[in-house]
Write an enzyme that holds these catalytic residues in place. Sequence first.
Site, mmCIF file in Angstrom:
data_model
loop_
_atom_site.group_PDB
_atom_site.id
_atom_site.type_symbol
_atom_site.label_atom_id
_atom_site.label_comp_id
_atom_site.label_asym_id
_atom_site.label_seq_id
_atom_site.Cartn_x
_atom_site.Cartn_y
_atom_site.Cartn_z
ATOM 1 C CE LYS A 62 -3.881 -2.138 2.528
ATOM 2 N NZ LYS A 62 -3.367 -3.426 3.007
ATOM 3 C CB THR A 122 -12.833 -2.817 4.310
ATOM 4 O OG1 THR A 122 -11.606 -3.465 4.625
ATOM 5 C CG2 THR A 122 -13.160 -3.046 2.854
HETATM 6 O O1 C5P Z 1 -8.109 -12.794 8.109
HETATM 7 P P1 C5P Z 1 -8.848 -12.030 7.039
HETATM 8 O O2 C5P Z 1 -9.491 -12.931 5.988
HETATM 9 O O3 C5P Z 1 -9.821 -11.029 7.608
HETATM 10 O O4 C5P Z 1 -7.689 -11.235 6.287
HETATM 11 C C1 C5P Z 1 -7.938 -10.291 5.271
HETATM 12 C C2 C5P Z 1 -6.653 -9.758 4.728
HETATM 13 O O5 C5P Z 1 -6.952 -8.733 3.791
HETATM 14 C C3 C5P Z 1 -5.727 -9.149 5.757
HETATM 15 O O6 C5P Z 1 -4.385 -9.402 5.323
HETATM 16 C C4 C5P Z 1 -6.029 -7.664 5.691
HETATM 17 O O7 C5P Z 1 -4.923 -6.870 6.016
HETATM 18 C C5 C5P Z 1 -6.358 -7.505 4.201
HETATM 19 N N1 C5P Z 1 -7.207 -6.353 3.867
HETATM 20 C C6 C5P Z 1 -8.479 -6.180 4.395
HETATM 21 N N2 C5P Z 1 -9.216 -5.059 4.029
HETATM 22 C C7 C5P Z 1 -8.712 -4.172 3.162
HETATM 23 C C8 C5P Z 1 -7.436 -4.360 2.621
HETATM 24 C C9 C5P Z 1 -6.702 -5.472 3.004
HETATM 25 O O8 C5P Z 1 -8.954 -7.001 5.167
HETATM 26 N N3 C5P Z 1 -9.435 -3.136 2.783
#
Ligand code: C5P
Length: 242
Positions: A62, A122
Amino acid sequence: MIERPIIALDFSTKVEIVPFLKKFPSEESLFVKVGMELFYQEGPDIVRFLKASGHDIFLDLKLHDIPNTVERAMKGLAQLGVSLTNVHAAGGKEMMAAAVSGLIAGSSQQKVPQLIAVTQLTSTSQKQMQSEQLIETTLIDSVCHYALLAQAAGLDGVVCSALEATAIHQKTSEDFICVTPGIRPDLAKIEDQKRVVTPSKARALGANAIVVGRPITKAQDPYQMYRSIKKEWSEKNDNFTN
Ligand code: C5P
């Protein structure tokens, strides 16, 4: 569409990654996400290790800085041979275009990585966006505005909630990719995520890739869970009702 669910390797060290990956058949090529937590501890060597093990990589760092810095950083990252990487759209169109130039410059011998932009995180609510960033529109309008800006800068897509994918595709184009985290095969276990959808709903909403962390990394049998998520994600379900 990226057929394999992207596994978020949210671990801090290689020492934790190695036994986790041993739970998958050695011949299985995975698409894994390396984020700040892992990259800042292990450095570029962790990417080289994962590549040498036959996996594709989404390098989720990012980037958000002045255009010149981002261009030079991307030039270096491109040399790692990752498949997908990202920047913050809030850095502006010039910064995003500089990121594209850096990736092209650093990819002399290999395929240029796809570049996507984070629109609104998010974890950001509409209320917070309006009071802290002084953005007066709705969250979805801000997300779509950033998606259009990313498209104009030459990026391949955005990171977003699957719930935003339909609107983003309508504003941009069907081939502008929406990479979506917040995926839960079991909606009863959402942990700290707020806006979650199942793999099949993500597909029905037009997501082009799903990022899955804890449902796989914390599963008793990660490979079994991966296969079941992959099946649900890749099956076209015309009778989708969820
Ligand atoms: O464990 P989980 O499925 O919630 O992980 C989601 C992954 O996606 C994490 O690595 C988190 O940092 C990433 N992420 C997210 N929302 C975003 C961008 C990235 O959950 N908007």
